[in-house]
Design an enzyme around this catalytic site. Structure first.
Site, PDB file in Angstrom:
ATOM      1  CB  THR A 136      -3.890  14.288  54.393  1.00  0.00           C
ATOM      2  OG1 THR A 136      -3.885  14.848  55.703  1.00  0.00           O
ATOM      3  CG2 THR A 136      -2.850  14.981  53.553  1.00  0.00           C
ATOM      4  CB  VAL A 137      -6.891  13.998  49.358  1.00  0.00           C
ATOM      5  CG1 VAL A 137      -7.020  13.210  48.054  1.00  0.00           C
ATOM      6  CG2 VAL A 137      -8.040  13.673  50.295  1.00  0.00           C
ATOM      7  CB  CYS A 138      -1.148  14.010  49.212  1.00  0.00           C
ATOM      8  SG  CYS A 138      -1.660  14.697  50.786  1.00  0.00           S
ATOM      9  CB  THR A 139      -0.135  13.574  43.911  1.00  0.00           C
ATOM     10  OG1 THR A 139      -1.524  13.470  43.589  1.00  0.00           O
ATOM     11  CG2 THR A 139       0.692  12.822  42.869  1.00  0.00           C
ATOM     12  NE  ARG A 328      -6.209  12.881  43.620  1.00  0.00           N
ATOM     13  CZ  ARG A 328      -5.627  12.301  44.676  1.00  0.00           C
ATOM     14  NH1 ARG A 328      -4.371  12.568  44.965  1.00  0.00           N
ATOM     15  NH2 ARG A 328      -6.302  11.457  45.435  1.00  0.00           N
TER      16      ARG A 328
END
EC number: 3.5.1.23
Length: 390
Positions: A136-139, A328
């Site tokens: 999972t790669v998120c902001t 990001r």
């Protein structure tokens, strides 16, 4: 679909560079209420009755999303065939069903129920439920306005290096996940206990809110002692850690306050390192909990006296610089600072989360939460070209 070749990696790297130069943009504004072309639509709501036997709780969701779930699982299997000449798929079908009985309840029975309703082999549903420990790669953002209201927003990015579609310039797995996004109202005695945004077929929690108490999102933390290690330990019998998605589900279902949730998320041993991003219902209640599998390295909190009116987490420790090819954080912080505390709201957070590269080819959905009102709204996203792959 096979494991990416060196040629594929070079092609994507060149594409990343060109899209990075073309795809960066000024901070967006006026994106809310969400609309095209970056919004593919609202997310359907379902009710899960916690008074039902675990094996029956997800029946309606799975019946409605079964075609999409079958397509998703087949995509994962096709990708897995690129490893070990397909032997990994055989291992999943033969061995993972044995692991289900070792999982804590009610998750074990819920997974069995999903497999029974969908007709998908139990091992493959189990694989779908442990995937999120490592990919999972998120902001995530928690912010406080001048009146002490707390807002929580997140982009869920998933599918990195899982099938690059050269023609459409999209991640195959990411696109297959989008039709599986659902909002879920978890009820007991006909009363809402918590709400979440889920992928149908997945029983853990990545995004959720306990109305009036706290909101919670999770981001992956890249570390050599990562989720693979914890999963292998579990398979071979060392089971003193908690699955990340199961812990967040447990916290959302049972924690009685922001402080209670913070304590559980900080102290419980995990299978995978993670960032837990927590929002509350009063001034100063917002933090990023940086976790190893064993302990907590840092709790980074809102602090009005220092002018820290928001905390923002992607996938790197906040005291370290992000990777130059995956930054990001800097554009997101630039947009938050440009917005200012005076103008922060769910709408302005959506603008930040809609600015490339915070919005990227991996983004499946955006969620917005406000604990004091108990609101959760989510939107399926798209990132038209030019757009960075992550």
């Amino acid at each position: 679909m096979k494991l990416m070749s060196v040629h594929d990696i070079i092609v994507i790297s060149l594409f990343i560079f060109s899209q990075f130069l073309r795809g960066l943009e000024d901070c967006r504004s006026g994106m809310y209420p969400p609309k095209g072309p970056t919004c593919k639509g609202n997310v359907t709501w379902y009710t899960v009755n916690l008074d039902l036997p675990p094996s029956e709780r997800w029946t309606q969701v799975i019946k409605d999303k079964n075609t999409e779930l079958i397509t998703m699982v087949q995509t994962i299997k096709d990708l897995a065939k690129g490893f070990f000449d397909g032997k990994l798929v055989d291992l999943v079908d033969e061995e993972l069903p044995l692991i289900v009985d070792t999982l804590p309840q009610p998750f074990s029975d819920e997974i069995k129920g999903i497999a029974a309703v969908s007709g998908i082999p139990l091992g493959e549903i189990t694989l779908f439920n442990i995937f999120y420990e490592v990919f999972t790669v998120c902001t995530s953002i928690v912010a406080e306005d001048f009146n002490g209201n707390i807002y929580h927003g997140r982009n869920l990015d998933f599918g990195l290096f899982m099938g690059w579609d050269r023609q459409n310039k999209t991640w195959t797995l990411t696109e297959k996940l989008k039709p599986l996004v659902v909002n879920v109202n978890f009820q007991r005695d006909n009363k809402t206990v918590f709400k979440s945004t889920n992928f149908a077929g997945y029983v853990g929690m990545l995004t959720g809110i306990r109305p009036g108490e706290f909101s919670l999102t999770t981001n992956e933390r890249f570390n050599l002692d990562g989720g693979y290690v914890g999963i292998l330990e579990w398979i071979f019998g060392k089971r003193d850690g908690m699955w990340m998605g199961f812990l967040t589900r447990k916290v959302l279902e049972n924690a009685t306050s922001y402080e209670d949730a913070k304590g559980q998320l900080s102290l419980t041993k995990l299978l995978a390192p993670a960032y837990f991003i927590l929002g509350g219902n009063r001034t100063g209640q917002g933090c990023v909990i940086t976790r190893t599998r064993i302990n907590t390295l840092d709790i980074w909190e809102l602090y009005m006296k220092l002018g820290r009116w928001y905390v923002l987490e992607t996938n790197y420790d906040h005291w370290e610089k992000p990777m130059i090819f995956d930054d990001r954080r800097t554009p997101a912080m630039k947009c938050m600072n440009q917005t200012t505390q005076a103008n922060i709201s769910l709408a302005s957070i959506y603008d930040v989360l809609s600015t490339k590269p915070v919005l990227n080819k991996l983004t499946t959905y955006t969620s917005l939460m406000e604990v004091s009102t108990g609101s959760l709204e989510s939107y399926i996203r798209d990132c038209p070209n030019p757009c960075t792959p992550w």
